[in-house]
Design a protein around this motif. Structure first.
Motif, PDB file in Angstrom:
ATOM      1  N   HIS A 222      42.099  14.308  59.990  1.00 41.77           N
ATOM      2  CA  HIS A 222      41.411  14.169  61.276  1.00 41.77           C
ATOM      3  C   HIS A 222      42.231  13.326  62.244  1.00 41.77           C
ATOM      4  O   HIS A 222      42.188  13.513  63.460  1.00 41.77           O
ATOM      5  CB  HIS A 222      40.034  13.532  61.061  1.00 41.77           C
ATOM      6  N   ARG A 223      43.026  12.412  61.677  1.00 39.44           N
ATOM      7  CA  ARG A 223      43.789  11.476  62.501  1.00 39.44           C
ATOM      8  C   ARG A 223      45.134  12.056  62.954  1.00 39.44           C
ATOM      9  O   ARG A 223      45.579  11.779  64.065  1.00 39.44           O
ATOM     10  CB  ARG A 223      44.031  10.183  61.706  1.00 39.44           C
TER      11      ARG A 223
ATOM     12  N   PRO B 260      50.111   9.687  58.951  1.00 43.76           N
ATOM     13  CA  PRO B 260      49.263   9.142  57.889  1.00 43.76           C
ATOM     14  C   PRO B 260      49.926   9.327  56.531  1.00 43.76           C
ATOM     15  O   PRO B 260      50.321  10.438  56.158  1.00 43.76           O
ATOM     16  CB  PRO B 260      47.978   9.962  58.005  1.00 43.76           C
TER      17      PRO B 260
ATOM     18  N   SER C 230      43.681  -0.620  57.120  1.00 38.79           N
ATOM     19  CA  SER C 230      42.332  -0.308  57.574  1.00 38.79           C
ATOM     20  C   SER C 230      41.282  -1.029  56.741  1.00 38.79           C
ATOM     21  O   SER C 230      41.235  -0.876  55.523  1.00 38.79           O
ATOM     22  CB  SER C 230      42.088   1.205  57.504  1.00 38.79           C
TER      23      SER C 230
END
Length: 294
Positions: A24-25, A114, A185
């Motif tokens: 999604h990122r 990512p 994160s």
């Protein structure tokens, strides 16, 4: 369940949560697996199966796996067969993780994308150089899941990670394998902690908090025994003088093997027992309530 199976289940659980969020990122996502042949390829094959299951999320994006080991001629073939025509790109690199890991990541374009790395050094014949783990820092965001042989201190491998935690797998009083998790994160750290306590308990394998001076063995449970956290939290308050509930939750998340929610439960019991005092005295135990030794 053996230590190897616990490590594998932790990897699978974390991958299942990480891949959809990473896709999604970013348009390109890379998973890197060091010492991919150290356990006969079992962990690498488990990872491929998870990645293949997640390819429905790709939709125009690229999902790649970089597997590095001493000799991946056989393991690499099995990984490619598992991937099939799913769209997952598998790069199998032989020649040794210590020598080829960083080079393989660069060749796969694992920079500013990512990136999650799993390095099972506990199953290998060598202790990894901390610089090997540093090769994962090029990801944006980056995460690492590292296992170390018994007796190897986790601190050098936590350096450079904004958020990191370590947990020892143990069956008796002897030092056990160490699992180190690093991330950028807070949400991902919380997710790892949830997976840590959700794995199946079997064969007498328990956890030990590296920060617990009493080296207490803790059964794997969704509601873990709070004793070590209670001791560590009281020692922390003795060092800092006082802390808010939010700060104590953060301490538990980043400085112990426990979750933030476990810290809240312990704070309640410490207040009820009179071991600590709160300010203000009444009202809800919100994040801004200050806690100090009684």
């Amino acid at each position: 369940m053996s230590q190897a199976e616990i490590k594998r289940e932790l990897l699978v659980r974390h991958l299942e949560a990480w891949v959809p969020a990473a896709l999604h990122r970013g348009r390109r996502v890379v998973y890197a697996h060091g010492y991919a042949d150290a356990d006969g390829g079992a962990s690498a094959e488990a990872a491929v199966r998870v990645l293949v299951e997640q390819t429905d999320f790709v939709r125009g994006r690229e999902l790649a796996m970089v597997a590095v080991g001493a000799d991946l001629s056989a393991v690499g073939e099995r990984l490619a067969a598992e991937a099939g025509d799913s769209g997952l790109i598998v790069h199998a690199v032989s020649g040794g993780t210590g020598q080829r890991f960083g080079v393989a990541l660069k060749a796969a374009g694992a920079v500013r994308v990512p990136l999650l790395g799993f390095v099972d050094a506990a199953s290998a014949s060598e202790t990894p150089d901390p610089d090997l783990i540093g090769a994962l820092a090029g990801g944006k965001p980056a995460e690492m899941l590292l296992t170390l042989p018994p007796g190897v201190a986790p601190e050098p491998y936590r350096a450079g990670w904004p958020l990191a935690t370590a947990v020892e797998l143990a069956t008796d009083e002897q030092p056990g394998e160490m699992i180190v998790f690093g991330t950028t994160s807070g949400k991902s750290l919380e997710g790892f902690k949830e997976a840590l306590w959700a794995v199946d308990e079997f064969a007498g394998v328990r956890y030990r908090d590296p920060g617990d001076p009493d080296r207490h063995l803790i059964d794997i449970s969704l509601r873990p025994h709070p004793g070590p956290l209670r001791r560590e939290m009281l020692a922390h308050l003795e060092r800092v003088g006082e802390a808010t509930v939010t700060e104590l939750r953060t301490f538990a998340l980043t400085g112990t093997i426990y979750r933030a929610e476990d810290a809240t439960r312990v704070v309640h019991t410490l207040i009820e027992s009179g071991a600590v005092a709160r300010r203000p005295l009444g009202g809800r135990l919100g994040g801004d309530v200050v806690i100090a030794l009684a």
